[in-house]
Write a protein that holds these residues in place. Structure first.
Motif, PDB file in Angstrom:
ATOM      1  N   ARG A  22     124.704   1.244  52.580  1.00 19.72           N
ATOM      2  CA  ARG A  22     123.275   1.063  52.846  1.00 19.72           C
ATOM      3  C   ARG A  22     122.932   1.266  54.323  1.00 19.72           C
ATOM      4  N   GLU A  23     123.765   0.755  55.209  1.00 22.02           N
ATOM      5  CA  GLU A  23     123.457   0.862  56.639  1.00 22.02           C
ATOM      6  C   GLU A  23     123.539   2.298  57.148  1.00 22.02           C
ATOM      7  N   ASP A  24     124.072   3.216  56.351  1.00 18.72           N
ATOM      8  CA  ASP A  24     124.125   4.629  56.722  1.00 18.72           C
ATOM      9  C   ASP A  24     122.850   5.382  56.330  1.00 18.72           C
ATOM     10  N   GLY A  25     121.987   4.742  55.569  1.00 16.26           N
ATOM     11  CA  GLY A  25     120.828   5.419  54.990  1.00 16.26           C
ATOM     12  C   GLY A  25     119.946   6.150  55.981  1.00 16.26           C
ATOM     13  N   ALA A  26     119.566   5.496  57.076  1.00 20.29           N
ATOM     14  CA  ALA A  26     118.655   6.127  58.040  1.00 20.29           C
ATOM     15  C   ALA A  26     119.293   7.360  58.665  1.00 20.29           C
ATOM     16  N   ALA A  73     117.581  20.607  56.557  1.00 20.94           N
ATOM     17  CA  ALA A  73     116.409  21.322  56.051  1.00 20.94           C
ATOM     18  C   ALA A  73     115.811  22.224  57.128  1.00 20.94           C
ATOM     19  N   ALA A  74     115.706  21.710  58.338  1.00 19.04           N
ATOM     20  CA  ALA A  74     115.157  22.505  59.442  1.00 19.04           C
ATOM     21  C   ALA A  74     116.047  23.707  59.733  1.00 19.04           C
ATOM     22  N   SER A  75     117.354  23.517  59.686  1.00 19.13           N
ATOM     23  CA  SER A  75     118.267  24.629  59.998  1.00 19.13           C
ATOM     24  C   SER A  75     118.214  25.723  58.942  1.00 19.13           C
ATOM     25  N   GLU A  76     117.875  25.350  57.711  1.00 19.52           N
ATOM     26  CA  GLU A  76     117.784  26.333  56.631  1.00 19.52           C
ATOM     27  C   GLU A  76     116.387  26.916  56.492  1.00 19.52           C
ATOM     28  N   GLY A  77     115.451  26.436  57.290  1.00 20.09           N
ATOM     29  CA  GLY A  77     114.076  26.921  57.191  1.00 20.09           C
ATOM     30  C   GLY A  77     113.420  26.512  55.874  1.00 20.09           C
ATOM     31  N   ALA A  78     113.737  25.326  55.403  1.00 27.15           N
ATOM     32  CA  ALA A  78     113.193  24.844  54.127  1.00 27.15           C
ATOM     33  C   ALA A  78     111.668  24.813  54.173  1.00 27.15           C
ATOM     34  N   PRO A  79     111.015  25.121  53.033  1.00 24.13           N
ATOM     35  CA  PRO A  79     109.550  25.172  53.017  1.00 24.13           C
ATOM     36  C   PRO A  79     108.892  23.794  53.124  1.00 24.13           C
ATOM     37  N   HIS A  80     109.641  22.718  52.907  1.00 21.95           N
ATOM     38  CA  HIS A  80     109.119  21.361  53.058  1.00 21.95           C
ATOM     39  C   HIS A  80     110.277  20.436  53.412  1.00 21.95           C
ATOM     40  N   PRO A  81     109.991  19.289  53.987  1.00 18.60           N
ATOM     41  CA  PRO A  81     111.069  18.367  54.326  1.00 18.60           C
ATOM     42  C   PRO A  81     111.700  17.779  53.063  1.00 18.60           C
ATOM     43  N   PRO A  82     112.899  17.254  53.175  1.00 19.83           N
ATOM     44  CA  PRO A  82     113.540  16.643  51.998  1.00 19.83           C
ATOM     45  C   PRO A  82     112.691  15.506  51.445  1.00 19.83           C
ATOM     46  N   ARG A  83     112.720  15.366  50.148  1.00 18.53           N
ATOM     47  CA  ARG A  83     111.922  14.321  49.492  1.00 18.53           C
ATOM     48  C   ARG A  83     112.730  13.047  49.252  1.00 18.53           C
ATOM     49  N   LEU A  84     114.011  13.075  49.583  1.00 20.28           N
ATOM     50  CA  LEU A  84     114.835  11.885  49.429  1.00 20.28           C
ATOM     51  C   LEU A  84     114.314  10.808  50.369  1.00 20.28           C
ATOM     52  N   SER A  85     114.033   9.640  49.823  1.00 20.40           N
ATOM     53  CA  SER A  85     113.439   8.541  50.586  1.00 20.40           C
ATOM     54  C   SER A  85     114.407   7.359  50.642  1.00 20.40           C
ATOM     55  N   PRO A  86     114.120   6.384  51.496  1.00 18.81           N
ATOM     56  CA  PRO A  86     114.965   5.181  51.506  1.00 18.81           C
ATOM     57  C   PRO A  86     115.040   4.503  50.140  1.00 18.81           C
ATOM     58  N   SER A  87     113.930   4.472  49.408  1.00 13.96           N
ATOM     59  CA  SER A  87     113.957   3.837  48.083  1.00 13.96           C
ATOM     60  C   SER A  87     114.777   4.655  47.089  1.00 13.96           C
ATOM     61  N   ALA A  88     114.723   5.990  47.201  1.00 16.22           N
ATOM     62  CA  ALA A  88     115.548   6.835  46.324  1.00 16.22           C
ATOM     63  C   ALA A  88     117.027   6.679  46.671  1.00 16.22           C
ATOM     64  N   LEU A  89     117.356   6.565  47.959  1.00 15.29           N
ATOM     65  CA  LEU A  89     118.743   6.299  48.356  1.00 15.29           C
ATOM     66  C   LEU A  89     119.226   5.004  47.714  1.00 15.29           C
ATOM     67  N   GLU A  90     118.408   3.982  47.804  1.00 13.14           N
ATOM     68  CA  GLU A  90     118.775   2.674  47.231  1.00 13.14           C
ATOM     69  C   GLU A  90     119.015   2.794  45.731  1.00 13.14           C
ATOM     70  N   ARG A  91     118.120   3.455  45.050  1.00 12.98           N
ATOM     71  CA  ARG A  91     118.187   3.586  43.595  1.00 12.98           C
ATOM     72  C   ARG A  91     119.311   4.516  43.150  1.00 12.98           C
ATOM     73  N   ASP A  92     119.463   5.650  43.819  1.00 14.20           N
ATOM     74  CA  ASP A  92     120.337   6.710  43.306  1.00 14.20           C
ATOM     75  C   ASP A  92     121.701   6.817  43.981  1.00 14.20           C
ATOM     76  N   VAL A  93     121.839   6.224  45.168  1.00 13.03           N
ATOM     77  CA  VAL A  93     123.107   6.314  45.888  1.00 13.03           C
ATOM     78  C   VAL A  93     123.786   4.955  46.017  1.00 13.03           C
ATOM     79  N   PHE A  94     123.020   3.930  46.351  1.00 14.19           N
ATOM     80  CA  PHE A  94     123.614   2.633  46.665  1.00 14.19           C
ATOM     81  C   PHE A  94     123.589   1.639  45.511  1.00 14.19           C
ATOM     82  N   SER A  95     123.302   2.115  44.313  1.00 18.57           N
ATOM     83  CA  SER A  95     123.293   1.236  43.140  1.00 18.57           C
ATOM     84  C   SER A  95     124.709   1.069  42.594  1.00 18.57           C
TER      85      SER A  95
END
Length: 153
Positions: free
Chosen positions: A14-18, A28-50
């Motif tokens: 969890r402490e690695d999230g930020a 995303a910036a290095s790849e010239g992505a058309p929008h920033p990543p949509r992964l959020s702190p709440s999605a990290l909590e739900r999908d990675v740290f559960s």
């Protein structure tokens, strides 16, 4: 001057999230992505740290405990192969920490933890990362083209 001592690879916490989100924005910036990543702190909590994560993440930390890279991956399934496999979503090493074997160490951890599974990764066409993966035995799948359906389209 950044500490270039020992690098450790471990499961993201969890402490690695930020810092993960920050590195993902760098990617995303290095790849010239058309929008920033949509992964959020709440999605990290739900999908990675559960207790039963949908997305697995490993981080590379320098001797000072600073995150300098990460890899994300998840289980997929091939009905053709009749077996589960792994899909690598992202692999990133901060630019000042490149060419030190950190990306390779992250990838080796995924490979070693999934020795009997097929591992897939998509690489942007003009990204030199394709040569990195080829050094680890990955082969371009020229017979396939990626098609995607976006929600709301």
């Amino acid at each position: 001057m950044q500490d270039r001592g020992a690098i450790t690879i471990g499961v993201a916490r969890r402490e690695d999230g930020a810092s993960i989100l920050s590195m993902l924005h760098e990617l995303a910036a290095s790849e010239g992505a058309p929008h920033p990543p949509r992964l959020s702190p709440s999605a990290l909590e739900r999908d990675v740290f559960s207790a039963d994560p949908e997305l697995h993440m490993l981080v590379a930390k320098n001797a000072s405990g600073e995150n300098v890279g990460f890899v994300s991956y998840h289980v997929n399934y091939s009905s053709w192969e009749g077996a589960a496999g792994i899909h690598i979503g992202d692999l990133w090493v901060s630019p000042v920490w490149r060419n030190l074997g950190i990306g390779g160490a992250l990838l080796k951890h995924v490979i070693e933890a999934n020795q009997h599974r097929r591992i897939d990764v998509f690489v942007v066409k003009d990204n030199d990362a394709r040569f990195f993966y080829e050094r680890f035995g990955f082969k371009e799948q020229t017979q396939w083209k990626l098609y995607r359906s976006e929600p709301g389209v």
